[in-house]
Design a protein around this motif. Sequence first.
Motif, mmCIF file in Angstrom:
data_model
loop_
_atom_site.group_PDB
_atom_site.id
_atom_site.type_symbol
_atom_site.label_atom_id
_atom_site.label_comp_id
_atom_site.label_asym_id
_atom_site.label_seq_id
_atom_site.Cartn_x
_atom_site.Cartn_y
_atom_site.Cartn_z
ATOM 1 N N THR A 144 27.339 21.897 39.388
ATOM 2 C CA THR A 144 28.632 22.164 38.772
ATOM 3 C C THR A 144 28.475 22.474 37.288
ATOM 4 O O THR A 144 29.030 23.442 36.776
ATOM 5 N N SER A 145 27.707 21.637 36.589
ATOM 6 C CA SER A 145 27.480 21.850 35.161
ATOM 7 C C SER A 145 25.998 21.845 34.804
ATOM 8 O O SER A 145 25.643 21.970 33.637
ATOM 9 N N SER A 146 25.129 21.708 35.810
ATOM 10 C CA SER A 146 23.698 21.545 35.543
ATOM 11 C C SER A 146 22.850 22.669 36.128
ATOM 12 O O SER A 146 23.241 23.348 37.075
ATOM 13 N N ILE A 147 21.676 22.806 35.517
ATOM 14 C CA ILE A 147 20.659 23.750 35.987
ATOM 15 C C ILE A 147 19.361 22.952 36.129
ATOM 16 O O ILE A 147 18.927 22.292 35.194
ATOM 17 N N HIS A 148 18.773 22.981 37.316
ATOM 18 C CA HIS A 148 17.506 22.299 37.583
ATOM 19 C C HIS A 148 16.418 23.359 37.666
ATOM 20 O O HIS A 148 16.567 24.341 38.402
ATOM 21 N N ALA A 149 15.336 23.158 36.907
ATOM 22 C CA ALA A 149 14.281 24.165 36.869
ATOM 23 C C ALA A 149 12.910 23.506 36.811
ATOM 24 O O ALA A 149 12.773 22.349 36.399
ATOM 25 N N ASP A 150 11.912 24.252 37.239
ATOM 26 C CA ASP A 150 10.510 23.853 37.117
ATOM 27 C C ASP A 150 9.860 24.777 36.092
ATOM 28 O O ASP A 150 10.188 25.966 36.015
ATOM 29 N N ILE A 151 8.949 24.216 35.324
ATOM 30 C CA ILE A 151 8.201 24.978 34.330
ATOM 31 C C ILE A 151 6.718 24.792 34.607
ATOM 32 O O ILE A 151 6.274 23.662 34.839
ATOM 33 N N VAL A 152 5.957 25.875 34.594
ATOM 34 C CA VAL A 152 4.512 25.813 34.799
ATOM 35 C C VAL A 152 3.829 26.565 33.660
ATOM 36 O O VAL A 152 4.204 27.698 33.351
ATOM 37 N N LEU A 153 2.856 25.916 33.039
ATOM 38 C CA LEU A 153 2.022 26.562 32.026
ATOM 39 C C LEU A 153 0.626 26.709 32.599
ATOM 40 O O LEU A 153 0.029 25.719 33.038
ATOM 41 N N SER A 154 0.118 27.934 32.607
ATOM 42 C CA SER A 154 -1.204 28.215 33.157
ATOM 43 C C SER A 154 -2.124 28.723 32.062
ATOM 44 O O SER A 154 -1.693 29.413 31.139
ATOM 45 N N GLY A 155 -3.417 28.398 32.203
ATOM 46 C CA GLY A 155 -4.423 28.847 31.246
ATOM 47 C C GLY A 155 -4.873 30.255 31.538
ATOM 48 O O GLY A 155 -4.433 30.887 32.506
ATOM 49 N N PRO A 156 -5.796 30.771 30.724
ATOM 50 C CA PRO A 156 -6.257 32.149 30.877
ATOM 51 C C PRO A 156 -6.930 32.432 32.213
ATOM 52 O O PRO A 156 -6.959 33.578 32.660
ATOM 53 N N THR A 157 -7.463 31.414 32.870
ATOM 54 C CA THR A 157 -8.100 31.622 34.178
ATOM 55 C C THR A 157 -7.109 31.498 35.331
ATOM 56 O O THR A 157 -7.483 31.669 36.488
ATOM 57 N N GLY A 158 -5.849 31.202 35.015
ATOM 58 C CA GLY A 158 -4.823 31.133 36.043
ATOM 59 C C GLY A 158 -4.562 29.749 36.594
ATOM 60 O O GLY A 158 -3.635 29.559 37.375
ATOM 61 N N PHE A 159 -5.354 28.762 36.201
ATOM 62 C CA PHE A 159 -5.141 27.403 36.699
ATOM 63 C C PHE A 159 -4.022 26.723 35.927
ATOM 64 O O PHE A 159 -3.922 26.863 34.703
ATOM 65 N N ASP A 160 -3.173 25.966 36.644
ATOM 66 C CA ASP A 160 -2.072 25.256 36.011
ATOM 67 C C ASP A 160 -2.603 24.176 35.080
ATOM 68 O O ASP A 160 -3.503 23.413 35.439
ATOM 69 N N ARG A 161 -2.033 24.120 33.886
ATOM 70 C CA ARG A 161 -2.384 23.079 32.910
ATOM 71 C C ARG A 161 -1.267 22.048 32.804
ATOM 72 O O ARG A 161 -1.503 20.873 32.608
ATOM 73 N N VAL A 162 -0.016 22.532 32.895
ATOM 74 C CA VAL A 162 1.152 21.658 32.750
ATOM 75 C C VAL A 162 2.179 22.062 33.802
ATOM 76 O O VAL A 162 2.414 23.254 34.020
ATOM 77 N N ARG A 163 2.787 21.059 34.430
ATOM 78 C CA ARG A 163 3.903 21.293 35.352
ATOM 79 C C ARG A 163 5.030 20.350 34.948
ATOM 80 O O ARG A 163 4.795 19.170 34.688
ATOM 81 N N GLY A 164 6.233 20.878 34.908
ATOM 82 C CA GLY A 164 7.361 20.050 34.511
ATOM 83 C C GLY A 164 8.612 20.376 35.295
ATOM 84 O O GLY A 164 8.726 21.446 35.891
#
Length: 98
Positions: free
Chosen positions: A46-66
């Motif tokens: 109704t008033s919220s947005i739920h999202a996932d964030i992924v930061l990947s390094g230069p080799t494509g592997f995930d470093r951070v997931r939120g």
Amino acid sequence: MSFSFDDIVVKRGWGLPTVHLEVDFLAPIFLDEVLTAKLFVRSVGTSSIHADIVLSGPTGFDRVRGKVVLVLIVKSSKEAMALPDALRNKISVFVVSE
């Protein structure tokens, strides 16, 4: 109808604060590394947005997931407000499921 960050926060007097945040740091990030950021909208409430964030390094592997929850508010009263249909429609096209 425009919904840039400037339009939402400055012109309309709304806010979009983070009300919940979970972060997992999966691997080190080194100085001068260039990371790729991806945002996945999971749901629109109704008033919220739920999202996932992924930061990947230069080799494509995930470093951070939120996971993040943002809530649309009226800045002057600091109360949640329903997402206007026009804004909900623009965001909803980006909703993904896994």
